[in-house]
Design a protein around this motif. Structure first.
Motif, PDB file in Angstrom:
ATOM      1  N   GLY A 149     -11.910   1.244  -2.499  1.00 23.99           N
ATOM      2  CA  GLY A 149     -11.268   2.488  -2.907  1.00 23.99           C
ATOM      3  C   GLY A 149     -10.106   2.903  -2.046  1.00 23.99           C
ATOM      4  N   PHE A 150      -9.864   2.227  -0.913  1.00 24.98           N
ATOM      5  CA  PHE A 150      -8.741   2.557  -0.042  1.00 24.98           C
ATOM      6  C   PHE A 150      -8.241   1.257   0.559  1.00 24.98           C
ATOM      7  N   PRO A 151      -7.050   0.788   0.159  1.00 23.81           N
ATOM      8  CA  PRO A 151      -6.578  -0.530   0.595  1.00 23.81           C
ATOM      9  C   PRO A 151      -6.506  -0.654   2.108  1.00 23.81           C
ATOM     10  N   GLY A 152      -6.762  -1.840   2.608  1.00 27.28           N
ATOM     11  CA  GLY A 152      -6.663  -2.106   4.034  1.00 27.28           C
ATOM     12  C   GLY A 152      -5.225  -2.291   4.476  1.00 27.28           C
ATOM     13  N   LEU A 153      -5.047  -2.511   5.780  1.00 31.37           N
ATOM     14  CA  LEU A 153      -3.723  -2.707   6.351  1.00 31.37           C
ATOM     15  C   LEU A 153      -3.347  -4.183   6.188  1.00 31.37           C
ATOM     16  N   THR A 154      -2.700  -4.493   5.075  1.00 33.80           N
ATOM     17  CA  THR A 154      -2.423  -5.884   4.735  1.00 33.80           C
ATOM     18  C   THR A 154      -0.935  -6.178   4.559  1.00 33.80           C
ATOM     19  N   HIS A 155      -0.081  -5.293   5.073  1.00 37.22           N
ATOM     20  CA  HIS A 155       1.362  -5.542   4.981  1.00 37.22           C
ATOM     21  C   HIS A 155       2.033  -5.195   6.300  1.00 37.22           C
ATOM     22  N   ARG A 156       3.028  -6.002   6.668  1.00 38.42           N
ATOM     23  CA  ARG A 156       3.797  -5.764   7.891  1.00 38.42           C
ATOM     24  C   ARG A 156       5.267  -5.561   7.528  1.00 38.42           C
ATOM     25  N   PHE A 157       5.910  -4.597   8.220  1.00 35.22           N
ATOM     26  CA  PHE A 157       7.353  -4.385   8.112  1.00 35.22           C
ATOM     27  C   PHE A 157       7.831  -3.817   9.440  1.00 35.22           C
ATOM     28  N   SER A 158       9.042  -3.283   9.506  1.00 32.06           N
ATOM     29  CA  SER A 158       9.585  -2.763  10.761  1.00 32.06           C
ATOM     30  C   SER A 158      10.297  -1.438  10.546  1.00 32.06           C
ATOM     31  N   ILE A 159      10.406  -0.680  11.616  1.00 32.76           N
ATOM     32  CA  ILE A 159      11.248   0.517  11.640  1.00 32.76           C
ATOM     33  C   ILE A 159      12.330   0.305  12.699  1.00 32.76           C
ATOM     34  N   VAL A 160      13.579   0.558  12.302  1.00 36.01           N
ATOM     35  CA  VAL A 160      14.723   0.417  13.204  1.00 36.01           C
ATOM     36  C   VAL A 160      15.360   1.792  13.371  1.00 36.01           C
ATOM     37  N   GLU A 161      15.767   2.104  14.580  1.00 37.30           N
ATOM     38  CA  GLU A 161      16.374   3.413  14.860  1.00 37.30           C
ATOM     39  C   GLU A 161      17.823   3.258  15.306  1.00 37.30           C
ATOM     40  N   PHE A 162      18.678   4.100  14.725  1.00 39.16           N
ATOM     41  CA  PHE A 162      20.083   4.208  15.120  1.00 39.16           C
ATOM     42  C   PHE A 162      20.391   5.674  15.400  1.00 39.16           C
ATOM     43  N   LEU A 215      13.594   2.093   7.429  1.00 40.28           N
ATOM     44  CA  LEU A 215      12.546   1.141   7.105  1.00 40.28           C
ATOM     45  C   LEU A 215      13.204  -0.196   6.761  1.00 40.28           C
ATOM     46  N   VAL A 216      12.729  -1.264   7.396  1.00 42.69           N
ATOM     47  CA  VAL A 216      13.302  -2.597   7.197  1.00 42.69           C
ATOM     48  C   VAL A 216      12.183  -3.555   6.801  1.00 42.69           C
ATOM     49  N   ASP A 217      12.351  -4.225   5.647  1.00 37.98           N
ATOM     50  CA  ASP A 217      11.299  -5.093   5.115  1.00 37.98           C
ATOM     51  C   ASP A 217      11.949  -6.299   4.443  1.00 37.98           C
ATOM     52  N   VAL A 218      11.571  -7.508   4.857  1.00 35.18           N
ATOM     53  CA  VAL A 218      12.081  -8.718   4.206  1.00 35.18           C
ATOM     54  C   VAL A 218      10.931  -9.539   3.635  1.00 35.18           C
ATOM     55  N   GLY A 219       9.769  -8.884   3.408  1.00 38.48           N
ATOM     56  CA  GLY A 219       8.598  -9.631   2.963  1.00 38.48           C
ATOM     57  C   GLY A 219       7.734  -8.899   1.959  1.00 38.48           C
ATOM     58  N   PHE A 220       8.341  -8.337   0.902  1.00 36.47           N
ATOM     59  CA  PHE A 220       7.550  -7.613  -0.090  1.00 36.47           C
ATOM     60  C   PHE A 220       7.874  -8.064  -1.512  1.00 36.47           C
ATOM     61  N   GLY A 221       8.245  -9.303  -1.651  1.00 33.93           N
ATOM     62  CA  GLY A 221       8.445  -9.881  -2.976  1.00 33.93           C
ATOM     63  C   GLY A 221       9.524  -9.187  -3.780  1.00 33.93           C
ATOM     64  N   GLY A 222       9.291  -9.082  -5.090  1.00 29.95           N
ATOM     65  CA  GLY A 222      10.290  -8.525  -5.982  1.00 29.95           C
ATOM     66  C   GLY A 222      10.546  -7.043  -5.802  1.00 29.95           C
ATOM     67  N   ASN A 223       9.638  -6.341  -5.141  1.00 23.83           N
ATOM     68  CA  ASN A 223       9.827  -4.907  -4.861  1.00 23.83           C
ATOM     69  C   ASN A 223      10.437  -4.654  -3.495  1.00 23.83           C
ATOM     70  N   CYS A 224      10.870  -5.711  -2.817  1.00 19.02           N
ATOM     71  CA  CYS A 224      11.390  -5.549  -1.461  1.00 19.02           C
ATOM     72  C   CYS A 224      12.734  -4.804  -1.476  1.00 19.02           C
ATOM     73  N   PRO A 225      12.897  -3.777  -0.659  1.00 20.71           N
ATOM     74  CA  PRO A 225      14.197  -3.095  -0.592  1.00 20.71           C
ATOM     75  C   PRO A 225      15.267  -4.053  -0.073  1.00 20.71           C
TER      76      PRO A 225
END
Length: 277
Positions: free
Chosen positions: A105-118, A124-134
């Protein structure tokens, strides 16, 4: 050779010692076009097999053997690249909200991405989320318009949500908290991703490239080209040879025919089982 030098050579990007949003977006966009997100290694994994997150192993798999990977691999290596390029970057884990992966009923922590600050702004920076990847860095403030749609990061009861616009509403991709994560956290999430019998990558062949004007993908035995503002092109993959050709021609992956046969037969068994249920 330093990771950053080898990585940028692989992407055919000249390192101009830039550390700004435009260069970061160039890295993201080029990575998504060149390096395929995929579950091929999981589909080929032997029962006692292991998928490593060691940097040297990831460099060999992704930058030398041209095999791409999934979020724990791709975003780990991209994180290491950004660290070498002197970006202020933090690794984060999230709960994928696209679908329930278990009965808890509550998904586990199964995705990794990064936060970059300027300059105090978070992206939010993500290069690993398939077709929904920003396809570019997503500002935590406001709406970020991209070639594949509008994205935003919203706060929700102490969590953050990465959401994508779909028609007249926001569709949540994943939920996360900003806190410290450690290598052991990523190892556990990665182990679930390639070993758990209900994990998506264990049960599904996924291969994706995100380009400027289209998203190319394989999901099990279906090949699809979603060309923006045009009709989709969809094909049924009918043989290992067809799978091999589509991977090579459209998805930047060259696999031996024996591997394609193994994957094709596994996918067919899964599809046949699903059709009979």
């Amino acid at each position: 050779m330093k990771l950053s030098k080898q990585y940028l050579q692989y992407l055919h990007i000249e390192n101009q010692n830039l550390k700004n949003l435009a260069f970061l977006n160039t890295l993201i966009k080029t990575h998504l076009a060149v390096i395929p997100f995929n579950s091929v290694a999981v589909q080929l994994l032997l029962p006692d097999g292991h998928i490593s997150l060691e940097t040297e192993d990831l460099m060999e798999k992704i930058l030398i053997n041209n095999r791409g990977g999934y979020c724990f691999e791709l975003n780990k290596l991209f994180y290491e690249l950004l660290v070498e390029l002197d970006y202020q970057v933090t690794p984060i884990m999230s709960r994928v909200m696209l679908s329930e992966l278990s009965d808890y009923g509550f998904p586990g922590l199964t995705h990794r991405f990064s936060i970059v600050e300027f300059d105090g702004d978070r992206f939010l920076v993500d290069v690993g989320f398939g077709g929904n990847c920003p396809p570019q860095a997503i500002n935590f403030e406001g709406i970020t318009s991209t070639s594949s749609g509008d994205f935003c990061v919203r706060e929700d009861n102490g969590h953050y949500l990465l959401s994508k616009a779909r028609e007249d509403e926001w569709y949540t991709l994943y939920k996360f908290e900003i806190r410290d994560f450690h290598d052991s956290d990523f190892v556990i999430g990665n182990f679930y991703s390639y070993k758990h019998p209900e994990a998506v990558f264990v049960n599904t062949l996924l291969v994706t490239r995100v380009l400027d004007n289209e998203i190319i993908s394989i999901r099990n035995n279906i090949f699809k080209r979603r060309i923006f503002d045009e009709d989709n092109i969809e094909l049924l993959i009918e043989s290992p040879e067809m799978l091999q050709r589509l991977l090579s021609q459209y998805l930047n992956m060259v696999l031996p025919i024996d591997d394609c046969l193994t994957i094709f037969e596994k996918v067919q068994k899964s599809v046949d089982k699903s059709d009979n249920n």
